[in-house]
Enzyme design. Sequence first.
Site: not given
Length: 429
Positions: A315, A340, A326
């Site tokens: 999560s 999740k 990224d």
Amino acid sequence: MVIRRSGLVLGATAVTLSTIAVAGLVNLPQGQALFKESPKEIVDEVWQIIYRQYVDGTFNQVDWQAVRKEYLDKKYTDKEQAYKSIREMLKKLNDPYTRFMDPKEFKNMQVDTSGELTGVGITIGLDEETKKLTVIAPLEDTPAFKAGILAKDVITKINGKSTEGMDTSEAVTLIRGEPGSQVKLTISRSGEKPRDYLITRAKIEIHPVDYSVKQTPAGKTGYIRLKQFSANASKEMRDAITNLEKKNVDGYVLDLRNNPGGLLFSSIEIARMWLKDGTIVSTVDRKGVVEKEAASGRSLTEKPLVVLVDKGSASASEILSGALQDNKRAVLVGSKTFGKGLVQSVRPLDDGSGVAVTIAKYLTPSGADINKAGIKPDIKVELSDEQRQNLWLKQRDKLATLQDPQFAKAIEELKKEIAAKGNVRAERK
């Protein structure tokens, strides 16, 4: 959809949740007033919340208007009957994270403001594919952690009662209890026979951040262990980075292993401490509206960073690690994360009960939907369940040392990152 602090939690339903600031009930459309002075009131209240907020406008191919008629045509003599109907109604969505909690369950879900809770110290959820009650991760140094419970363990029984068809709210009620009392969890682990774990419940004090300076082959290393994204995690993280910067560390290792997640705003605030610019996370609601949260230009450090992740990183951990990966701010080392990618809003109801509703999914800055897929580390260092148990339980003195294979690899990569950054500085002179 705008990301706000109130009421937003990520992914898994937790036995040991951090404090959640719950949001108010949505306004109801005309002609759909609540049935006051009747147990039907609570049924319609829940229906209305789903109608307005649920992430899928088709309600997972369920005729939600027909559902309303079905359950409001019933006669209810007490609230227990209404509660039973609500649970049946929500099961039609086939979403393990959208769930109803009666007043006792709702109270049990919340942790008081002192930062303490009573329980065994695990985060649980229903696996979306198998519908089995699954451990997301044990919280470090809690009774469940010390007993040897691992991420991805399946809880098949609680005190001898089968968990088949059981929702997380009922499981929470059965697992939690008075300090000193015991609960027996029957655990099924991949490749092993089911085993019983008798765990003594305790009062658990939550300190989400530990940090230290470590002398390593990479130089003076700032090591930060983030255990969960609770309400005070961002403050403790800020203090950790600030203090380590004063000690002139050469680089950082951020350890998110076994971190089951928590509050959405906490993950965003912490990401901004590491990122000078770039997108942190995007959320997509039922209308397909994408809202982005970005760095604020006020990062606390630009020194090299390596992040440790594993299958217990879920999560909010995946939002943070995905943002850092990224944006090429950090190198991720370890194993694939849990997967999740859903956001729930937790809402109180008029009678003291509550409902958690999946309202959005999130995407990493590159647009990746990691729900069920997880985030792959840049450098894979897998540990077997036996290795993980030995490292986290039996040989804790080796954790975050060069005898910890994942940490050792992180230091190896950090050394390269520090050297590369030094070369860039030299070239610029």
